[in-house]
Write an enzyme that holds these catalytic residues in place. Structure first.
Site, PDB file in Angstrom:
ATOM      1  N   GLU A   2      56.791  64.751  65.628  1.00  0.00           N
ATOM      2  CA  GLU A   2      55.582  65.075  66.392  1.00  0.00           C
ATOM      3  C   GLU A   2      55.737  66.205  67.419  1.00  0.00           C
ATOM      4  O   GLU A   2      54.761  66.859  67.766  1.00  0.00           O
ATOM      5  CB  GLU A   2      55.065  63.830  67.107  1.00  0.00           C
ATOM      6  CG  GLU A   2      55.907  63.430  68.312  1.00  0.00           C
ATOM      7  CD  GLU A   2      55.325  62.232  69.056  1.00  0.00           C
ATOM      8  OE1 GLU A   2      54.921  61.269  68.399  1.00  0.00           O
ATOM      9  OE2 GLU A   2      55.298  62.278  70.281  1.00  0.00           O
ATOM     10  N   HIS A  39      49.722  60.984  69.614  1.00  0.00           N
ATOM     11  CA  HIS A  39      50.213  60.545  70.913  1.00  0.00           C
ATOM     12  C   HIS A  39      49.079  60.455  71.940  1.00  0.00           C
ATOM     13  O   HIS A  39      49.151  61.038  73.020  1.00  0.00           O
ATOM     14  CB  HIS A  39      51.319  61.492  71.404  1.00  0.00           C
ATOM     15  CG  HIS A  39      52.335  60.782  72.230  1.00  0.00           C
ATOM     16  ND1 HIS A  39      53.680  60.816  71.949  1.00  0.00           N
ATOM     17  CD2 HIS A  39      52.211  59.974  73.311  1.00  0.00           C
ATOM     18  CE1 HIS A  39      54.319  60.080  72.836  1.00  0.00           C
ATOM     19  NE2 HIS A  39      53.450  59.554  73.667  1.00  0.00           N
TER      20      HIS A  39
HETATM   21  P1  NAI Z   1      58.741  48.573  79.450  1.00  0.00           P
HETATM   22  O1  NAI Z   1      59.996  49.124  80.001  1.00  0.00           O
HETATM   23  O2  NAI Z   1      57.806  47.809  80.362  1.00  0.00           O
HETATM   24  O3  NAI Z   1      59.082  47.582  78.215  1.00  0.00           O
HETATM   25  C1  NAI Z   1      60.002  47.880  77.228  1.00  0.00           C
HETATM   26  C2  NAI Z   1      60.521  46.566  76.691  1.00  0.00           C
HETATM   27  O4  NAI Z   1      61.388  46.853  75.584  1.00  0.00           O
HETATM   28  C3  NAI Z   1      61.350  45.782  77.719  1.00  0.00           C
HETATM   29  O5  NAI Z   1      60.876  44.458  77.805  1.00  0.00           O
HETATM   30  C4  NAI Z   1      62.764  45.855  77.169  1.00  0.00           C
HETATM   31  O6  NAI Z   1      63.534  44.694  77.471  1.00  0.00           O
HETATM   32  C5  NAI Z   1      62.468  45.959  75.689  1.00  0.00           C
HETATM   33  N1  NAI Z   1      63.620  46.391  74.911  1.00  0.00           N
HETATM   34  C6  NAI Z   1      64.654  47.176  75.293  1.00  0.00           C
HETATM   35  N2  NAI Z   1      65.537  47.289  74.296  1.00  0.00           N
HETATM   36  C7  NAI Z   1      65.075  46.547  73.260  1.00  0.00           C
HETATM   37  C8  NAI Z   1      65.539  46.280  71.959  1.00  0.00           C
HETATM   38  N3  NAI Z   1      66.697  46.785  71.529  1.00  0.00           N
HETATM   39  N4  NAI Z   1      64.794  45.501  71.172  1.00  0.00           N
HETATM   40  C9  NAI Z   1      63.633  44.967  71.618  1.00  0.00           C
HETATM   41  N5  NAI Z   1      63.136  45.195  72.843  1.00  0.00           N
HETATM   42  C10 NAI Z   1      63.854  45.978  73.651  1.00  0.00           C
HETATM   43  O7  NAI Z   1      58.000  49.776  78.748  1.00  0.00           O
HETATM   44  P2  NAI Z   1      56.443  49.931  78.431  1.00  0.00           P
HETATM   45  O8  NAI Z   1      55.734  50.503  79.616  1.00  0.00           O
HETATM   46  O9  NAI Z   1      55.934  48.677  77.850  1.00  0.00           O
HETATM   47  O10 NAI Z   1      56.482  51.083  77.318  1.00  0.00           O
HETATM   48  C11 NAI Z   1      57.073  50.871  76.052  1.00  0.00           C
HETATM   49  C12 NAI Z   1      57.197  52.193  75.334  1.00  0.00           C
HETATM   50  O11 NAI Z   1      55.903  52.685  75.005  1.00  0.00           O
HETATM   51  C13 NAI Z   1      57.818  53.322  76.186  1.00  0.00           C
HETATM   52  O12 NAI Z   1      59.230  53.313  76.084  1.00  0.00           O
HETATM   53  C14 NAI Z   1      57.235  54.556  75.579  1.00  0.00           C
HETATM   54  O13 NAI Z   1      58.148  55.058  74.641  1.00  0.00           O
HETATM   55  C15 NAI Z   1      55.981  54.086  74.862  1.00  0.00           C
HETATM   56  N6  NAI Z   1      54.755  54.677  75.414  1.00  0.00           N
HETATM   57  C16 NAI Z   1      53.888  55.301  74.556  1.00  0.00           C
HETATM   58  C17 NAI Z   1      52.711  55.860  75.028  1.00  0.00           C
HETATM   59  C18 NAI Z   1      51.708  56.510  74.121  1.00  0.00           C
HETATM   60  O14 NAI Z   1      50.843  57.257  74.589  1.00  0.00           O
HETATM   61  N7  NAI Z   1      51.759  56.272  72.823  1.00  0.00           N
HETATM   62  C19 NAI Z   1      52.396  55.854  76.466  1.00  0.00           C
HETATM   63  C20 NAI Z   1      53.333  55.098  77.272  1.00  0.00           C
HETATM   64  C21 NAI Z   1      54.483  54.571  76.750  1.00  0.00           C
END
Ligand code: NAI
Length: 330
Positions: A263, A295
């Site tokens: 992307e 995105h």
């Molecule tokens: P967050 O940090 O609140 O949650 C991430 C979760 O993933 C945590 O609970 C963590 O323990 C878990 N995690 C870590 N390693 C793992 C593994 N190996 N297997 C399973 N779970 C695991 O993050 P949030 O705010 O929920 O965002 C998640 C992702 O969404 C971000 O990293 C980002 O890449 C993506 N994102 C995409 C957006 C979009 O516009 N499409 C916008 C904002 C975020």
């Protein structure tokens, strides 16, 4: 505090200009140019740069930012997989992000993608516009009483879990940590169990070495036939060639992607006049049961407002030497 914005779109400028009034001590300048090693020197004379998901904040860029005298990298997004944190730490450059600007914005988009491919909204829209009122190819299935598998139950995954519960789904999840706030209705299982039991799999964990290509030929094999896969997290979670192989093998009822491996050159660009030479994205788009958006999960009014407020507050916190959870370290 002077901040140079890179990769700026008109809507970034509008929302930051609106918010800036609350932060008179901050001066900002906007560039459409992307942040990369060759453009980093433009930041000479600025205290901070502000970058986004498609910015290149790799080793060479961070080195060039250091040479330009930049002390702070403000990511106006949650993800930071494009930042070389080790090099930033080496040069004492502080990196701050916006961890949870509107988890619901992304979760609602994830469900939109799931519903689109389930009920074939992308096809229904064009069919009816062509006066084709037949229902051929539009059959979906009820989400009610089906199983949703949430991979990563942080802020966005938790919001998606709540949406799935609202649909009357059984919600299971896999995470390295359990989210206490979900314990009333979410059952934590192993990743293999989640893959085997889910009718809808939605990815919400960050891209890290441990999660890179977690959806690959082996994990796809473990999924139920007719599963819907949604990725609104990061493209690198899914090995695209293996996904295409799975789609060709009729494994998926549908696939909804807001993010995908290729992307970066596409994000927020109008490339409609270009011929995309070696594009797996084009291959993905050739399948009728695949829906790709560019995105846009974060793209709601509420989220943009929250991003602007937190980013500028991060800048002030840095200047005041305040340690906050928004600091990202290697
Ligand atoms: P967050 O940090 O609140 O949650 C991430 C979760 O993933 C945590 O609970 C963590 O323990 C878990 N995690 C870590 N390693 C793992 C593994 N190996 N297997 C399973 N779970 C695991 O993050 P949030 O705010 O929920 O965002 C998640 C992702 O969404 C971000 O990293 C980002 O890449 C993506 N994102 C995409 C957006 C979009 O516009 N499409 C916008 C904002 C975020």
């Amino acid at each position: 505090m002077k901040i140079l914005f890179y990769d700026t779109q008109n809507y970034d400028r509008e929302s930051f200009d609106r918010t800036k009034e609350q932060f008179p001590e901050i001066e900002v300048e906007y560039l459409k140019t992307g942040l990369a090693a060759r453009t980093a020197s433009l930041a000479k004379g600025y205290d901070a740069v502000c970058a986004f998901v498609n910015s290149d904040v790799g080793t060479k860029t961070v080195e060039a930012l250091h040479e330009a005298g930049v002390k702070l990298i403000l990511m106006r997004c949650a993800g930071f997989n494009n930042v070389d944190l080790k090099t930033a730490a080496k040069y004492g450059i502080d990196v701050r992000r916006v961890p949870g600007y509107s988890p619901e914005a992304v979760a609602e988009h994830a469900m939109t993608l799931a519903m689109t491919v389930n009920r074939h909204m992308h096809k229904a829209y064009t069919k009816v516009r062509e006066n084709d009122f037949s229902l051929g190819g539009l059959m979906g299935f009820n989400f009610y009483q089906k199983t949703a598998g949430i991979v990563g139950t942080g802020k966005i995954g938790a919001a998606m879990a709540r949406i799935c519960r609202g649909f009357g789904m059984k919600v299971i999840a896999y995470d390295v940590y359990q989210n206490e706030s979900l314990k009333d209705f979410v059952t934590y299982v192993t990743l293999d169990e989640l893959l085997a039991q889910s009718d809808l799999i939605s990815l919400h964990c960050p891209l890290m070495d441990s999660t890179y290509h977690m959806i690959n030929r082996e994990s796809i094999k473990k999924m139920k036939d007719g599963v819907i896969l949604v990725n609104t997290s990061r493209g690198g979670l899914v090995k695209t060639d293996d996904l295409i192989e799975g789609i060709r093998a009729r494994k998926f009822f549908g696939v909804g992607l807001d993010v995908y491996e290729e992307e970066t050159p596409n994000v927020f660009e109008d490339r409609s006049d270009e011929i995309l030479e070696h594009s797996t994205t084009a291959r993905l788009l050739s399948f009728p049961n695949v829906m790709i958006t560019s995105h846009q999960g974060f793209f709601t009014e509420e989220a943009l407002r929250a991003i602007a407020e937190t980013t500028l507050q991060n800048a002030l916190d840095f200047e005041a030497g305040k340690e906050t959870p928004n600091i990202v370290r290697a």
